[in-house]
Design a protein around this motif. Structure first.
Motif, PDB file in Angstrom:
ATOM      1  N   GLU A 209       2.308   5.982  11.798  1.00  0.00           N
ATOM      2  CA  GLU A 209       2.524   5.630  10.397  1.00  0.00           C
ATOM      3  C   GLU A 209       2.495   6.904   9.570  1.00  0.00           C
ATOM      4  OE1 GLU A 209      -0.555   3.079   8.967  1.00  0.00           O
ATOM      5  OE2 GLU A 209      -0.053   1.461  10.355  1.00  0.00           O
ATOM      6  N   ILE A 210       2.912   6.768   8.305  1.00  0.00           N
ATOM      7  CA  ILE A 210       2.775   7.870   7.365  1.00  0.00           C
ATOM      8  C   ILE A 210       1.280   8.100   7.066  1.00  0.00           C
ATOM      9  CG2 ILE A 210       5.010   7.695   6.244  1.00  0.00           C
ATOM     10  CD1 ILE A 210       3.682   5.905   4.134  1.00  0.00           C
ATOM     11  N   ILE A 234       7.785   5.723  13.812  1.00  0.00           N
ATOM     12  CA  ILE A 234       6.889   6.027  12.693  1.00  0.00           C
ATOM     13  C   ILE A 234       7.213   5.071  11.549  1.00  0.00           C
ATOM     14  CG2 ILE A 234       6.166   7.758  10.990  1.00  0.00           C
ATOM     15  CD1 ILE A 234       5.402   8.549  13.818  1.00  0.00           C
ATOM     16  N   ALA A 235       6.238   4.278  11.136  1.00  0.00           N
ATOM     17  CA  ALA A 235       6.453   3.319  10.052  1.00  0.00           C
ATOM     18  C   ALA A 235       6.215   3.989   8.704  1.00  0.00           C
ATOM     19  CB  ALA A 235       5.507   2.126  10.210  1.00  0.00           C
ATOM     20  N   GLY A 236       7.019   3.623   7.719  1.00  0.00           N
ATOM     21  CA  GLY A 236       6.752   4.064   6.353  1.00  0.00           C
ATOM     22  C   GLY A 236       7.741   5.070   5.806  1.00  0.00           C
ATOM     23  N   ALA A 237       8.888   5.255   6.499  1.00  0.00           N
ATOM     24  CA  ALA A 237       9.885   6.205   5.995  1.00  0.00           C
ATOM     25  C   ALA A 237      10.369   5.798   4.602  1.00  0.00           C
ATOM     26  CB  ALA A 237      11.062   6.290   6.955  1.00  0.00           C
ATOM     27  N   SER A 238      10.347   4.505   4.304  1.00  0.00           N
ATOM     28  CA  SER A 238      10.867   4.030   3.019  1.00  0.00           C
ATOM     29  C   SER A 238       9.784   3.957   1.940  1.00  0.00           C
ATOM     30  CB  SER A 238      11.485   2.638   3.190  1.00  0.00           C
ATOM     31  OG  SER A 238      10.480   1.695   3.545  1.00  0.00           O
ATOM     32  N   ALA A 239       8.530   4.227   2.309  1.00  0.00           N
ATOM     33  CA  ALA A 239       7.453   4.109   1.326  1.00  0.00           C
ATOM     34  C   ALA A 239       7.511   5.266   0.342  1.00  0.00           C
ATOM     35  CB  ALA A 239       6.096   4.092   2.029  1.00  0.00           C
ATOM     36  N   PRO A 240       7.449   4.977  -0.952  1.00  0.00           N
ATOM     37  CA  PRO A 240       7.475   6.070  -1.926  1.00  0.00           C
ATOM     38  C   PRO A 240       6.148   6.814  -1.880  1.00  0.00           C
ATOM     39  CG  PRO A 240       7.028   3.996  -3.014  1.00  0.00           C
ATOM     40  CD  PRO A 240       7.226   3.672  -1.565  1.00  0.00           C
ATOM     41  N   THR A 243       0.865   7.398  -6.012  1.00  0.00           N
ATOM     42  CA  THR A 243       0.392   8.128  -7.176  1.00  0.00           C
ATOM     43  C   THR A 243      -0.826   8.913  -6.728  1.00  0.00           C
ATOM     44  OG1 THR A 243       1.105   6.295  -8.508  1.00  0.00           O
ATOM     45  CG2 THR A 243      -0.330   7.885  -9.563  1.00  0.00           C
ATOM     46  N   ARG A 244      -0.571  10.149  -6.379  1.00  0.00           N
ATOM     47  CA  ARG A 244      -1.644  10.945  -5.800  1.00  0.00           C
ATOM     48  C   ARG A 244      -2.264  11.833  -6.871  1.00  0.00           C
ATOM     49  NH1 ARG A 244      -1.773  15.707  -3.441  1.00  0.00           N
ATOM     50  NH2 ARG A 244       0.466  15.972  -3.671  1.00  0.00           N
TER      51      ARG A 244
ATOM     52  N   LEU B  49      -3.723   7.784 -14.836  1.00  0.00           N
ATOM     53  CA  LEU B  49      -4.021   7.977 -13.424  1.00  0.00           C
ATOM     54  C   LEU B  49      -2.818   8.537 -12.674  1.00  0.00           C
ATOM     55  CD1 LEU B  49      -6.111   4.740 -12.736  1.00  0.00           C
ATOM     56  CD2 LEU B  49      -6.935   7.042 -13.246  1.00  0.00           C
ATOM     57  N   HIS B  83       3.297   5.804 -15.657  1.00  0.00           N
ATOM     58  CA  HIS B  83       2.060   5.279 -16.242  1.00  0.00           C
ATOM     59  C   HIS B  83       2.063   5.510 -17.747  1.00  0.00           C
ATOM     60  CE1 HIS B  83      -0.156   4.832 -12.346  1.00  0.00           C
ATOM     61  NE2 HIS B  83       0.831   5.644 -11.988  1.00  0.00           N
ATOM     62  N   LEU B 247       8.347  -1.916  -5.851  1.00  0.00           N
ATOM     63  CA  LEU B 247       9.331  -0.849  -5.698  1.00  0.00           C
ATOM     64  C   LEU B 247      10.583  -1.254  -6.461  1.00  0.00           C
ATOM     65  CD1 LEU B 247       8.736  -0.433  -1.872  1.00  0.00           C
ATOM     66  CD2 LEU B 247       7.767   0.961  -3.683  1.00  0.00           C
ATOM     67  N   GLY B 259       1.266  -1.933   8.776  1.00  0.00           N
ATOM     68  CA  GLY B 259       2.232  -1.197   9.589  1.00  0.00           C
ATOM     69  C   GLY B 259       3.542  -1.959   9.699  1.00  0.00           C
ATOM     70  N   MET B 262       5.397  -2.009   6.299  1.00  0.00           N
ATOM     71  CA  MET B 262       6.172  -0.774   6.066  1.00  0.00           C
ATOM     72  C   MET B 262       7.417  -0.769   6.939  1.00  0.00           C
ATOM     73  SD  MET B 262       3.599   2.414   5.466  1.00  0.00           S
ATOM     74  CE  MET B 262       2.476   2.175   6.817  1.00  0.00           C
ATOM     75  N   THR B 263       7.265  -1.214   8.203  1.00  0.00           N
ATOM     76  CA  THR B 263       8.403  -1.238   9.120  1.00  0.00           C
ATOM     77  C   THR B 263       9.494  -2.165   8.590  1.00  0.00           C
ATOM     78  OG1 THR B 263       6.889  -0.846  10.953  1.00  0.00           O
ATOM     79  CG2 THR B 263       9.066  -1.698  11.511  1.00  0.00           C
ATOM     80  N   MET B 265      10.084  -2.940   5.468  1.00  0.00           N
ATOM     81  CA  MET B 265      10.734  -2.207   4.377  1.00  0.00           C
ATOM     82  C   MET B 265      11.720  -1.183   4.931  1.00  0.00           C
ATOM     83  SD  MET B 265       7.291  -1.456   2.147  1.00  0.00           S
ATOM     84  CE  MET B 265       7.908   0.131   1.620  1.00  0.00           C
ATOM     85  N   ASP B 266      11.259  -0.436   5.947  1.00  0.00           N
ATOM     86  CA  ASP B 266      12.108   0.596   6.552  1.00  0.00           C
ATOM     87  C   ASP B 266      13.412  -0.016   7.068  1.00  0.00           C
ATOM     88  OD1 ASP B 266      10.007   2.311   6.111  1.00  0.00           O
ATOM     89  OD2 ASP B 266       9.381   2.449   8.205  1.00  0.00           O
ATOM     90  N   LEU B 269      15.944  -0.785   4.389  1.00  0.00           N
ATOM     91  CA  LEU B 269      16.583   0.442   3.913  1.00  0.00           C
ATOM     92  C   LEU B 269      17.545   0.993   4.975  1.00  0.00           C
ATOM     93  CD1 LEU B 269      16.320   2.017   1.252  1.00  0.00           C
ATOM     94  CD2 LEU B 269      14.849   3.628   2.455  1.00  0.00           C
TER      95      LEU B 269
END
Lengths: 285, 386
Positions: A209-210, A234-240, A243-244, B49, B83, B247, B259, B262-263, B265-266, B269
């Motif tokens: 994962e990311i 690897i999961a999460g390639a599309s996750a933005p 807010t870090r 934030l 924000h 999003l 997991g 996210m997959t 979502m991937d 896309l």
């Protein structure tokens, strides 16, 4: 052969009389896992599904000779339960519990490092050696015995890939979810090493994962030490990018947490990287 | 959970770290009053934030109360990385001789916190880390024993801090470590920690991130949660124990497990990107979700008007397919489903779940066998509606 557990593993469940612990104990017994008993402080002397319940791990080990423990207790009690098992001489602790504070896990790892105990998890689905033993919550029917080792940070994504492998006629030696928390007892590298050493495991699937740098370390290990073919997702390639705030996380990790950097590292190490988890079986053909 | 700057600095002050005596204002007039009280130049700082406040124009120096009021008018209501700024911190301006970086965060690989310090503090610290990592000195902290005094000396010495500041610096390091530990923080950062022209140390900016898993045992910090930063849908999700991140795509995703979410979502896309289609949200219903949680999840997804199709992908382990199916039917009774829905159920009780959906005979609901098939169907359905 399998890694970490087999038909000779003798298992106790910490939290056996609880809702979660009880439910999964029944499923594990149904699967054929050698459940020797369980531990619930204050309920020693009772029985659960024909298995003895003990007040402490120490007494459970003394009476049953158990070498593996499944921790299925709430987050407030789980760090203590893990340490209790380690100090009682348990060889392998699998902790399902979610929501354990990071600070508590850091203390647990400090204590565990002084024993010979291996921890898998926390916040993980556990492990499954098809036909031999199931320690955790993975649904047994998705897996079949075979020669693929599967290691993952996720839960349901693991099921997805194990199911796809089984559907393609590719069975597994051991399927293991190492957990998604920041601090975990067993890393990708630890499991890859075990698969590389296991004579029956011929191919390996790794699901990352990311976030964090565990997959980067795994890629380095694959490049340097793995002789068996490895397929990865690897999961999460599309996750933005979240807010870090603050820089400390970035200073520790650099750009290593992104999907792209992990995919590159694994590819450069010789792993075949899938863009869809259902491609994993064909990449291992 | 992220804390605002003013909350982080108040927490630092509780542990003895010197911070500017600032106060929070919500209107330009309040800002004017605070600036007049301060009797000196002030800094008007957006409390939001998100990082990058300075570059976005959210931090401004004011020499007079009138100027402070004007700055507050400009900053309040400003959008910084999505924000909206709802409050400003009015800090007395400091005379800065040197900016230091001091932070502590969890090092996952080492399973210990790590202190980081640099004589070159300020906004470019990540760039410094990339180009000259040796300019940031590090010291791991034992999770059981805590910080040793000599470790602060090692940091001060390694960063060439003038000796006259070592004592004050050491006290700040010790206080920051205690604050980090006792707050169950994932991050506590002072950037910059300044040496003022009269040779004292002052934490000009502060950031803290608290471990969400520790909030049940940190009620004082949990109470600082700023729900105004959450949308209605996010609040609803939080209360139901659902992880939801909105999003900007068209495919509403409902999945069990982070997991796999996210997959999923991937996958949308992967098949949709070339056609301008992607995920509308990340949503994890959690393990073992019951019918009412599933119904809430569907309501949350449908509250986003960009959603053209719902993709429900459930691989049951402890989550049961029949519970998910019942939840979908419950939600469909309450909210009128105006968009198509692709359902893919696999794993525990999936057959029964599929039977429940089929028996209900709802129009607009389509079953998919594999994840690939489900993602392709969702992309096609979204495109037909565009």
């Amino acid at each position: 052969m399998s890694i970490l557990v087999d038909e000779n593993s003798s298992v106790i469940v910490q939290g056996i009389t609880g809702r979660e612990g009880g439910f999964h104990t029944r499923k594990m017994i149904e699967y054929g896992t050698a459940v020797a008993g369980g531990v619930t402080p204050g309920k020693g002397g009772e029985w659960f599904e024909g298995k003895p319940v003990f007040d402490t791990v120490e007494s459970a080990v003394r009476v049953t000779g158990a070498d593996v423990s499944l921790v299925a207790v709430p987050a407030a009690f789980a760090p203590d339960a893990i340490c209790e098992a380690a100090f009682a001489g348990i060889r392998l602790v699998v902790c399902l519990t979610e929501f354990i504070p990071v600070r508590e896990m850091m203390k647990v790892m400090h204590h565990l490092n002084q024993t010979g105990c291996r921890l898998v998890g926390p916040n993980c689905p556990g492990l499954l050696s098809p036909g031999l033993a199931k320690i955790g919550i993975m649904p047994g029917f998705i897996a079949t015995p075979g020669n693929v080792g599967v290691v993952s940070r996720s839960g349901t994504l693991t099921y997805e890939v194990v199911y796809a492998l089984s559907q393609a006629g590719m069975g597994q030696t051991t399927c293991i979810g190492i957990g998604g928390d920041p601090i975990i007892g067993t890393s990708f590298v630890d499991v890859l090493r075990l698969f590389e050493e296991d004579p029956q495991t011929e191919k390996v699937a790794i699901l990352g994962e990311i976030g964090g740098r565990a997959e980067i370390d795994a890629a380095e290990f694959i490049r340097e030490h793995m002789t068996k073919p490895v397929a990865a997702f690897i999961a999460g390639a599309s996750a933005p990018e979240g807010t870090r705030m603050g820089h400390a996380g970035a200073i520790i990790e650099g750009s290593e947490g992104t999907a792209a950097s992990k995919i590159d590292a694994l590819r450069n190490a010789g792993a075949r990287v899938a863009e869809n988890p259902e491609q994993i079986p064909e990449l291992l053909c | 959970m992220n804390l605002h700057e003013y909350q982080s600095k108040a927490r630092f002050a509780e542990f003895g770290i010197p911070v500017p005596m600032g106060e929070v204002a919500h209107t330009p007039d309040e800002t004017f009053a605070l600036a007049r009280q301060a009797c000196c130049a002030v800094v008007v700082k957006a409390q939001v934030l998100a990082g990058g406040r300075g570059k976005a124009g959210g931090i401004r120096l004011a020499n007079t109360p009138e100027e402070a009021r004007d700055h507050a008018s400009a900053i309040l209501g400003m959008q910084i990385k999505g924000h909206r700024v709802r409050s400003v911190l009015i800090d007395p301006a400091a005379s800065i001789a040197q900016e230091i970086y001091l932070g502590i965060a969890n090092d996952r690989a080492e399973a210990r916190p790590v202190l980081m310090a640099s004589a070159e503090g300020g906004v470019e610290i990540e760039e410094i880390n990339r180009l000259r990592p040796e300019a940031i000195v590090r010291e791991h902290v034992d999770p059981v024993a805590g910080l040793f005094t000599f470790q602060a000396v090692r940091l001060a010495s390694a960063m060439d801090l003038p000796r006259k500041h070592w004592r004050a610096f050491g006290q700040i390091v010790a206080a920051l470590v205690r604050c980090f530990e006792e707050s169950d923080a994932e991050l506590a950062e002072i950037n910059p920690l300044v040496i003022t022209e009269d040779d004292s140390l002052l934490a000009l900016d502060g950031k803290m991130v608290i471990d969400d898993n520790a909030l049940p045992r940190q009620p004082q910090l949990a109470a600082l949660h700023d729900s105004s930063e959450l949308s209605g849908a996010e609040t609803m999700a939080r209360e139901a124990g659902i992880s939801y991140v909105r999003l900007d795509g068209q495919i509403g995703c409902m999945v069990n497990g982070a997991g796999l979410a996210m997959t999923t979502m991937d996958m949308t896309l992967l098949y949709g990107e070339a056609r301008g289609i992607g995920p509308a949200n990340f949503l994890d219903i959690g393990g073992g979700a019951r019918a009412d949680t599933v119904a809430t999840a569907l309501r949350i997804i449908l509250s986003d008007e960009n959603v053209k199709v719902v993709l429900c992908n459930i691989f049951g382990g402890i989550t049961r397919g029949d519970e998910v199916a019942r939840g979908i039917l419950t939600a469909c009774e309450e909210v009128q489903l105006k968009v198509p829905m692709i359902i893919r159920l696999q794993g525990t009780n999936a057959d029964e779940g599929r039977r429940i959906i089929n028996d209900a005979g709802l129009s607009g609901i389509h079953a998919a066998g594999t994840l690939t098939e489900a993602a392709r169907m969702a992309v096609d359905a979204a495109e037909n509606d565009l």
